[in-house]
Design a protein around this motif. Structure first.
Motif, PDB file in Angstrom:
ATOM      1  N   THR A 140       0.843  -1.191   0.000  1.00 51.43           N
ATOM      2  CA  THR A 140       0.000   0.000   0.000  1.00 51.43           C
ATOM      3  C   THR A 140       0.876   1.238   0.000  1.00 51.43           C
TER       4      THR A 140
ATOM      5  N   GLN B 110      -0.269   7.358  -5.094  1.00 53.62           N
ATOM      6  CA  GLN B 110      -0.310   6.119  -4.327  1.00 53.62           C
ATOM      7  C   GLN B 110       0.284   4.958  -5.127  1.00 53.62           C
TER       8      GLN B 110
ATOM      9  N   VAL C  59       3.296   2.628  -3.874  1.00 52.78           N
ATOM     10  CA  VAL C  59       3.092   1.178  -3.800  1.00 52.78           C
ATOM     11  C   VAL C  59       4.212   0.459  -4.540  1.00 52.78           C
TER      12      VAL C  59
ATOM     13  N   LEU D 157     -10.207  -0.886   1.137  1.00 51.17           N
ATOM     14  CA  LEU D 157      -8.983  -1.581   1.517  1.00 51.17           C
ATOM     15  C   LEU D 157      -8.817  -1.451   3.028  1.00 51.17           C
TER      16      LEU D 157
ATOM     17  N   TYR E 259      -6.416   4.318   1.721  1.00 53.34           N
ATOM     18  CA  TYR E 259      -5.782   3.548   0.652  1.00 53.34           C
ATOM     19  C   TYR E 259      -6.700   3.503  -0.568  1.00 53.34           C
TER      20      TYR E 259
ATOM     21  N   GLU F 123      -3.726  -1.044  -3.936  1.00 57.93           N
ATOM     22  CA  GLU F 123      -2.895  -2.070  -3.298  1.00 57.93           C
ATOM     23  C   GLU F 123      -2.490  -3.048  -4.387  1.00 57.93           C
TER      24      GLU F 123
END
Length: 130
Positions: A35, A52, A56, A113, A118, A121
């Motif tokens: 994450t 993000q 990740v 998530l 988040y 992922e």
């Protein structure tokens, strides 16, 4: 050995993902769902799926580095996003880290998530030669 399989009878999705990967090796690396957290467990890129995705994949790189592996060793990834509109936001980071011969891939849209912040992922499987 890692060979991309792309049957002519089905669409070629590259550079987003490969239809199949034929892999031979001696060790398997299973990478847990990564994450967008930094080393201090702070969420990076709150509200920004592209940021993000970048974090990740940076986290995934850290796991690969620890194993003496690289993104070229990944044969399968599963990506979870909380909104289908985030799909296009993933592509810059995916191209940067996964390159022109990406692994087989599955994209799943989920209701949520482990943390409400988040948005992305990704988990992976890599095959290492030795």
């Amino acid at each position: 050995m890692r060979k991309v399989l792309q049957p002519q009878s089905i669409p070629d999705p590259r550079p987003r993902y490969s239809q199949g990967i034929l892999a031979e090796g001696k060790r398997l690396l299973f990478i847990a769902g990564q994450t967008a957290v930094d080393a201090d467990n702070n969420v990076v890129g709150k509200g920004d799926a592209a940021a993000q995705a970048e974090q990740v994949l940076k986290n995934m790189k850290a796991v690969l580095d620890e194993a003496g592996a690289s993104f070229a060793d990944i044969v399968k990834i599963t990506t979870y996003i909380t909104d289908p509109r985030f799909r296009d936001d993933l592509n810059p980071a995916r191209l940067k880290y996964l390159g022109d011969n990406p692994p087989a891939s599955t994209l799943v849209v989920v209701a949520g998530l482990a943390n409400a912040d988040y948005m992305v992922e990704i988990e992976a499987i890599a095959v290492l030669p030795d």
